[in-house]
Each structure stands twice: as C-alpha cells, then as structure tokens.
Scaffold this motif. Structure first.
Motif, PDB file in Angstrom:
ATOM      1  N   VAL A 104       2.752   7.431 -10.981  1.00 51.01           N
ATOM      2  CA  VAL A 104       2.557   8.529 -10.015  1.00 51.01           C
ATOM      3  C   VAL A 104       3.376   9.747 -10.466  1.00 51.01           C
ATOM      4  O   VAL A 104       2.900  10.891 -10.421  1.00 51.01           O
ATOM      5  CB  VAL A 104       2.940   8.106  -8.579  1.00 51.01           C
ATOM      6  N   GLU A 105       4.577   9.495 -10.956  1.00 51.87           N
ATOM      7  CA  GLU A 105       5.387  10.587 -11.519  1.00 51.87           C
ATOM      8  C   GLU A 105       4.664  11.212 -12.712  1.00 51.87           C
ATOM      9  O   GLU A 105       4.678  12.436 -12.886  1.00 51.87           O
ATOM     10  CB  GLU A 105       6.746  10.051 -11.987  1.00 51.87           C
TER      11      GLU A 105
ATOM     12  N   GLY B 259      -5.080  -4.741  -9.091  1.00 52.25           N
ATOM     13  CA  GLY B 259      -4.885  -5.197  -7.716  1.00 52.25           C
ATOM     14  C   GLY B 259      -3.725  -4.489  -7.028  1.00 52.25           C
ATOM     15  O   GLY B 259      -3.788  -4.179  -5.841  1.00 52.25           O
ATOM     16  N   VAL B 260      -2.655  -4.227  -7.774  1.00 54.14           N
ATOM     17  CA  VAL B 260      -1.490  -3.542  -7.195  1.00 54.14           C
ATOM     18  C   VAL B 260      -1.859  -2.106  -6.817  1.00 54.14           C
ATOM     19  O   VAL B 260      -1.494  -1.614  -5.745  1.00 54.14           O
ATOM     20  CB  VAL B 260      -0.300  -3.552  -8.185  1.00 54.14           C
TER      21      VAL B 260
ATOM     22  N   GLU C  93      -4.775  -1.133  -6.026  1.00 52.03           N
ATOM     23  CA  GLU C  93      -5.701  -1.189  -4.886  1.00 52.03           C
ATOM     24  C   GLU C  93      -4.946  -1.410  -3.576  1.00 52.03           C
ATOM     25  O   GLU C  93      -5.271  -0.787  -2.562  1.00 52.03           O
ATOM     26  CB  GLU C  93      -6.744  -2.286  -5.125  1.00 52.03           C
ATOM     27  N   ILE C  94      -3.943  -2.265  -3.578  1.00 56.62           N
ATOM     28  CA  ILE C  94      -3.161  -2.470  -2.353  1.00 56.62           C
ATOM     29  C   ILE C  94      -2.485  -1.158  -1.946  1.00 56.62           C
ATOM     30  O   ILE C  94      -2.398  -0.821  -0.776  1.00 56.62           O
ATOM     31  CB  ILE C  94      -2.076  -3.561  -2.521  1.00 56.62           C
ATOM     32  N   ALA C  95      -2.006  -0.444  -2.958  1.00 53.26           N
ATOM     33  CA  ALA C  95      -1.319   0.831  -2.683  1.00 53.26           C
ATOM     34  C   ALA C  95      -2.305   1.982  -2.472  1.00 53.26           C
ATOM     35  O   ALA C  95      -1.892   3.119  -2.221  1.00 53.26           O
ATOM     36  CB  ALA C  95      -0.385   1.153  -3.842  1.00 53.26           C
TER      37      ALA C  95
ATOM     38  N   VAL D 168      -6.857   7.662  -7.101  1.00 50.81           N
ATOM     39  CA  VAL D 168      -6.094   8.859  -7.423  1.00 50.81           C
ATOM     40  C   VAL D 168      -6.058   9.107  -8.937  1.00 50.81           C
ATOM     41  O   VAL D 168      -6.034  10.247  -9.391  1.00 50.81           O
ATOM     42  CB  VAL D 168      -4.645   8.707  -6.872  1.00 50.81           C
TER      43      VAL D 168
ATOM     44  N   ALA E 175       5.018   3.579  -9.469  1.00 54.90           N
ATOM     45  CA  ALA E 175       5.708   4.835  -9.129  1.00 54.90           C
ATOM     46  C   ALA E 175       5.911   5.693 -10.373  1.00 54.90           C
ATOM     47  O   ALA E 175       5.782   6.926 -10.327  1.00 54.90           O
ATOM     48  CB  ALA E 175       7.056   4.526  -8.474  1.00 54.90           C
TER      49      ALA E 175
ATOM     50  N   LEU F 250      -4.062   3.515  -4.596  1.00 57.66           N
ATOM     51  CA  LEU F 250      -3.883   4.561  -5.600  1.00 57.66           C
ATOM     52  C   LEU F 250      -4.951   4.512  -6.692  1.00 57.66           C
ATOM     53  O   LEU F 250      -4.960   5.344  -7.587  1.00 57.66           O
ATOM     54  CB  LEU F 250      -2.489   4.415  -6.254  1.00 57.66           C
TER      55      LEU F 250
ATOM     56  N   GLY G 166       4.791  -4.064 -11.076  1.00 56.75           N
ATOM     57  CA  GLY G 166       5.227  -3.942  -9.688  1.00 56.75           C
ATOM     58  C   GLY G 166       5.221  -2.483  -9.280  1.00 56.75           C
ATOM     59  O   GLY G 166       4.842  -1.600 -10.065  1.00 56.75           O
ATOM     60  N   THR G 167       5.658  -2.207  -8.064  1.00 59.32           N
ATOM     61  CA  THR G 167       5.582  -0.821  -7.589  1.00 59.32           C
ATOM     62  C   THR G 167       6.486   0.141  -8.374  1.00 59.32           C
ATOM     63  O   THR G 167       6.158   1.328  -8.434  1.00 59.32           O
ATOM     64  CB  THR G 167       5.886  -0.720  -6.079  1.00 59.32           C
TER      65      THR G 167
END
Lengths: 119, 153
Positions: A69-70, A93-94, A96-98, A103, A66, A100, A61-62
């Motif tokens: 990303v940290e 898929g998560v 891609e929705i975000a 990145v 996250a 990211l 999940g996000t």
C-alpha cells in the motif's frame, strides 16, 4: 545472535525501462522492513513501471500488504505505475479479506504486466 | 482455565520466531481436522495477533514473553470440531473495547491485523489478565461461519 537475511529480493531490468522486483520467501512482520527497503530501492532507480512479482512468496501477512500500500502511494507520488503479478491464491486471499484486491493492478505474470497500458 | 492445553509455546517477543509459530499453527490445525485452506488462515490470524503484541504491546522490545496455548474443541453437531488458541503476554494493557480494525474504505498502510483476525476466526475475545498483560482467545470450528470458509488458502 547472527541472523540470516530475512528475505531475498531479486531485481531484473526489462524492456521499455520497466523493473521487476521479485521477493522470495515469506513476508510477515519480521521480513516487511527488508521488503520496504527493496521497494524504495526499486523506485529510486526511476523505472518506467515497477512490477512486483510475488510468484515465489508463499506467505504474506498484513505488514507485507501494508508495504505494498505504501508502494502504491509512492507510485502515485512519483508517477511510476505499480503492477503486482504472480500472486498465489493464498497471498491473494489476504488482499481479498482486506478488500485491497480491487485497489492494485494485478496480472498473472510479468509478461502480462508489461503489456498493461500505463494509466 | 480448567482443561490442559495440548500444545503450549513460550517465545520471546522477537519477530524472528513468528515464522516458527506460523508453521506450528498450520500443522496443528491440520491435525485438528481443518482443511489446508483453513489451517493457513488460522496460522495467519495467530501471526497477526502475535505481531500486534510485539509491535503495540511490547513496542518492539525483544525481551518480553508471549505464551500460545492450543486446545481442541469437542465435536459439535452444527459447528464440527474446532480449535481454541489463547495468546497471553505481559505487555502494556489496553481496554479491550479500544481494539478495533480500521475502516477498510480508508486505503492506507497498517491497521489491518485486527480486521483479518476477526474475519478469519469464529470467536475473538480480548481481555486484560489479572496480573499484567493481555489475553486473546481465538476459536474456530471446521464448519464455522460460511463467510470465512470462502477465503482462498
């Protein structure tokens, strides 16, 4: 109530001083703090690159996103390249929705992550 | 709400139970006619919504209550069958207009949950409950927006 460990994370030292970190299970809001601790532990070992192998992560999940990303921010701060590998379609898929997925540096597996040039 | 939910889950605001809700949601969505990929997405959207209630509404207190009610949506010629999920709590109330996903161009941790929910579900409605807390209503149809169907399982 006693609680089982929310997530298992295995570490493996690889050639050239790289470190692979392989979480197993699901990474949602409950599991993300333990994942964050493992990532920090990985950077504290000062590897030449940190490879996060997500092949055995069935759900993210996000909060898990996250945490990565940290990790990317830590990577830039410490000068230790971060590579994500082995991502299932469901987890990708998560990202891609975000939006990211562009990145992060991503490879199909750990072997390919080792072959990437440092940038 | 007139109709009875086909399934209703009551849980405390402890994150350890999120995985149970995810499993239940994915299984129920499959029973309502959604493909595997869509069922996984619906479970993700509900997981994000409840995590937000625990984190922001209850400020990680574990003694709050959350209710998840699941209703089937009738067959629609264009949209197919569907699922309606209503998530209610007794947590801090916020203005629905203030609940927004963040700008995706801003690469930083956090703030992605609302964006994910809106991206996956066909209808998303936040409202204040009359007594206390918030109500989030999520709807998705098997033949809903083409965009969300393109996301991998």
């Amino acid at each position: 109530m006693p609680e089982r460990a929310p997530i298992i994370v295995k570490f493996a030292s690889l050639e050239g001083g790289a470190l692979a970190l392989a979480p197993e299970g699901e990474i949602g809001y409950h599991e993300a703090p333990a994942f964050r601790v493992a990532i920090k532990d990985g950077y504290d070992r000062r590897p030449s690159r940190l490879i996060v192998d997500l092949a055995k992560v069935g759900y993210m999940g996000t909060p898990g996103v996250a945490t990565l990303v940290e990790a990317l921010q830590l990577s830039k701060k410490n000068g230790i390249p971060l590579v994500l590998c082995g991502m299932t379609d469901r987890v990708r898929g998560v990202f891609e929705i975000a939006q990211l997925h562009k990145v992060f540096r991503m490879t199909p597996d750990v072997a390919a992550a080792l072959l990437l040039k440092a940038s | 709400m007139d109709e009875k939910p086909h399934l209703r889950i009551e849980l405390i605001s402890h994150s350890r139970y999120l995985s149970c809700v995810r499993e239940c949601m994915a299984q129920t969505a499959r029973q309502f006619g959604f493909a595997e990929a869509q069922s996984s997405q619906i479970a993700l959207a509900v997981d994000e919504a409840i995590a937000n209630v625990i984190k922001h509404g209850y400020a990680d207190r574990t003694d709050g209550l959350i209710w998840v009610s699941i209703y089937p949506l009738g067959d629609d010629e264009i949209r197919g069958t569907g699922i309606k999920i209503v998530i209610e709590d007794e947590a801090r109330q916020v203005e629905p207009s203030c609940i927004k996903g963040r700008d995706l161009a801003d690469i930083r941790p956090g703030g992605l949950g609302v964006h994910i929910i809106r991206e996956i579900m066909d209808e998303v409605c936040y409202e204040k409950r009359a007594t206390s807390g918030m109500r989030l209503t999520l709807c998705k149809w098997t033949k809903g927006r083409a965009g969300s169907a393109a996301i991998s399982a």
